[in-house]
Write an enzyme that holds these catalytic residues in place. Structure first.
Site: not given
Ligand SMILES: NC(=O)C1=CN([C@@H]2O[C@H](COP(=O)(O)OP(=O)(O)OC[C@H]3O[C@@H](n4cnc5c(N)ncnc54)[C@H](O)[C@@H]3O)[C@@H](O)[C@H]2O)C=CC1
Ligand SMILES: O=C(O)C(=O)CO
Length: 341
Positions: A159, A241-242, A271, A290, A292
């Protein structure tokens, strides 16, 4: 699909760290969108549970427990614009089964998450935890470190974040392979993009595995003992991710067994990570709290997307990053990729 609300009186409740100028920006966007009487309330984490049942629109990310049954019983809430990409904070079964529209911040923080991934990755490869601990004790230790170049990097989740990481990695003479639930639109930076069920193949090939997939019922605890055994011996794991995608006890065992050479964790199962966790003291582990997406730009960027989506919502269009609530993330065709309208 039209999302017009019955009344011109719309209550928009915010729960992310806004300043007065963000509230004014949202007020102006609502007015531009034709809402005659928009009431914008900055609930903060302190008042979100109390105020959410009275909201027509919720913009934010509640970090405190919310009584979703009360929100659903009130029957007022029409739309949630999450200020997080992850939707674990609001996609409870009642919301999934309701008519409430949910849109996310998917991809909005991708540049920052990519930089965080790089910080963790280089820290691991160049053994920074070991050297920092030696530095704190005024010790001079000189040991070989690992290289990024020549490695195969496997990205799980293509994504917004996965794509930004791949683009940032591609000049580094690495092979990039990836899996995604919707393996469409392979970015040029990625050598091979496979469906999610080819994870085992990705793990067998990768020297570095980066997690950028959402947490949902399919991915909860995905990285368990068996999956760690499928990873290449001596490979590295970076999780931005999570935390709950990884079974932490299995991760500790994989480190103890030398199955993985190290891990960078921006997220953990709980967390903050428990004080008693073995991960804290391991020289092969970097933990960040956390952060990112926690750049100074975050609130501005979240507000800009909320305003773009407000205009779309009140014009009867789908907001960007419209979430497929059964899947728990937006379909790629709905993704926000910096469009201004
Ligand atoms: N560490 C941090 O501060 C942050 C963490 N995150 C986490 O990262 C995740 C991803 O964020 P984005 O890329 O912005 O979301 P996004 O929705 O753009 O991308 C998620 C991607 O994962 C794919 N996906 C779903 N299930 C899957 C699987 N089983 N195997 C492989 N791919 C799969 C989806 O098709 C999608 O393309 C979020 O859901 C969130 O939990 C997001 C932003 C900040
Ligand atoms: O956008 C998210 O999912 C995050 O984890 C940001 O803190």
């Amino acid at each position: 699909m039209t999302h017009k609300l019955d009344s011109n009186q719309v209550r928009i409740v915010l729960c992310y760290p806004v300043l007065p100028h963000h509230t004014e920006q949202i007020q102006a966007a609502a007015s531009d969108a034709g809402v005659v009487d928009a009431e914008i309330i900055d609930a903060g984490q302190e008042r979100i549970d109390e105020l959410l049942p009275s909201a027509d629109v919720f913009i934010g990310h509640a970090k405190v427990p919310v009584d979703w049954d009360r929100v659903l019983a009130a029957g007022k809430l029409k739309w949630i614009q999450s200020s997080a990409a992850g939707l674990d904070h609001c996609l409870v079964p009642g919301v999934i089964d309701s008519d409430i529209i949910v849109s996310s911040a998917s991809g909005l923080f991708a540049p920052q998450v990519a930089e965080q991934t790089f910080a963790l990755l280089f820290g691991l490869l160049r053994r920074l935890p070991l050297f920092f601990r030696a530095e704190a004790k005024r010790e001079f230790i000189r040991l070989p470190t690992d290289d990024l170049r020549g490695k195969t990097v496997g990205i799980v989740g293509m994504g917004g974040n996965g794509r930004a990481i791949a683009d940032m990695l591609s000049p580094w003479d690495v092979r990039i392979i990836a899996t995604d639930y919707f393996p469409v639109e392979k970015p040029d930076s990625v050598d091979e993009l496979w469906p999610a069920d080819r994870l085992q193949r990705l793990l067998a090939d990768s020297d570095i595995v980066i997690l950028t997939l959402p947490l949902n019922s399919q991915t909860l605890g995905l990285f368990d003992d068996e999956v760690f055994r499928q990873m290449k011996c001596g490979s590295y794991l970076v999780n931005v991710a999570r935390g709950s995608v990884v079974v932490e006890s299995a991760l500790v065992e994989a480190l103890d067994a030398g199955q993985i050479a190290g891990c960078g964790l921006d997220v953990t199962e709980v967390e903050p990570l428990s004080e008693s966790s073995k991960l804290w003291d391991d020289d092969r582990v970097i933990i960040t709290p956390h952060v990112g997406a926690q750049s100074y730009r975050r609130v501005d960027d979240s507000t800009d997307l909320a305003c773009i989506n407000l205009k779309r919502f009140f014009a009867g269009k789908s907001p960007y990053n419209l979430v497929d609530k059964q899947l728990g993330f937006p379909h790629p065709s709905k993704a926000y990729r910096g469009q201004s309208e």
